[in-house]
Design a protein around this motif. Structure first.
Motif, PDB file in Angstrom:
ATOM      1  N   LYS A 153      59.584 -56.314  56.132  1.00 38.35           N
ATOM      2  CA  LYS A 153      60.211 -56.124  57.674  1.00 38.35           C
ATOM      3  C   LYS A 153      60.785 -57.803  57.092  1.00 38.35           C
ATOM      4  N   LYS A 154      61.687 -57.734  56.688  1.00 36.12           N
ATOM      5  CA  LYS A 154      62.951 -59.230  56.721  1.00 36.12           C
ATOM      6  C   LYS A 154      62.545 -60.196  56.190  1.00 36.12           C
TER       7      LYS A 154
ATOM      8  N   ASP B 146      62.007 -55.647  52.204  1.00 35.06           N
ATOM      9  CA  ASP B 146      61.989 -54.594  53.206  1.00 35.06           C
ATOM     10  C   ASP B 146      61.225 -53.329  52.771  1.00 35.06           C
TER      11      ASP B 146
ATOM     12  N   ASN C 287      54.737 -57.263  57.161  1.00 33.92           N
ATOM     13  CA  ASN C 287      54.955 -57.187  58.612  1.00 33.92           C
ATOM     14  C   ASN C 287      54.367 -55.593  58.858  1.00 33.92           C
TER      15      ASN C 287
ATOM     16  N   ASP D 151      53.163 -53.075  53.293  1.00 38.25           N
ATOM     17  CA  ASP D 151      54.630 -53.488  54.337  1.00 38.25           C
ATOM     18  C   ASP D 151      55.297 -54.907  54.264  1.00 38.25           C
TER      19      ASP D 151
END
Length: 211
Positions: free
Chosen positions: A67-68, A48, A72, A65
């Motif tokens: 995310k989780k 993340d 993302n 990047d």
């Protein structure tokens, strides 16, 4: 009456160990069981933030990047060159591990697409540069030319596309005088009093039939 202090309830050791084992913040390289590796930021035991992932199987690298635990945001995916170094394959937006938003996909040294993506497919507006010098600029859907678009060959085709096939449009010479290899003969003039209105009417009818 004396006040008795209640003893603080102690958390089980497994909870403390579980907390300490959680990957969070910036970490040095973490290796997966299959040999893949990730260097970057973590949150709640998932990738993340900013980070670089390298696949052991093909040597490809994603830098960007997260995310989780999924790609993302903005990032670049590169593959190894036969001799040395890396060749950029895609640079742009990502969502749920798929190309999404605006980005550029390189299919070879002289062939690439720049434009919009949706769920890993070319969808929206985009421009495709082909290795033979042909350029398509216009609308895409489900990874195919679909909607209004223009192709630049030694001539230019402007019109409507459906499932990657030109359906209704107009072909004209494009900078014939400055072309390095112009066609032998120019495109003859269309002998209609109002060719544009005829074409527009046909285009509108085609679009209505496919709504």
């Amino acid at each position: 009456m004396p006040h008795l202090k209640e003893p603080k309830e102690k958390e089980p050791l497994w909870k403390e160990w579980d907390y300490l084992a959680q990957k969070k913040g910036i970490r040095h390289t973490v290796y997966s069981v299959n040999g893949d590796q990730f260097t970057g930021e973590w949150l709640d035991n998932k990738k993340d933030g900013k980070g670089t992932y390298k696949w052991k199987e093909n040597g490809a690298i994603y830098d960007g990047d997260w995310k989780k635990g999924k790609r993302n945001g903005f990032g670049t995916y590169s593959v190894p060159k036969p001799n040395n170094g890396y060749r950029k394959e895609y640079s742009g937006g990502w969502k749920n591990d798929m190309r999404h938003g605006y980005g550029t996909q390189f299919y070879g040294d002289n062939e690439y697409y720049e434009g919009e993506w949706y769920a890993d497919k070319r969808s929206g507006w985009g421009r495709m540069y082909f290795s033979d010098g042909t350029i398509y600029e216009g609308e895409w859907f489900d990874d195919q030319r679909n909607g209004q678009g223009m192709v630049r060959l030694r001539q230019v085709y402007e019109g409507v596309w459906k499932d990657d096939i030109a359906k209704c449009g107009n072909m004209r010479d494009f900078d014939r005088e400055g072309a390095p290899e112009p066609t032998k003969y120019p495109i003859p003039d269309v002998k209609l009093l109002n060719a544009e209105s005829v074409l527009q009417e046909a285009e509108e009818q085609f679009l209505q039939d496919h709504d």
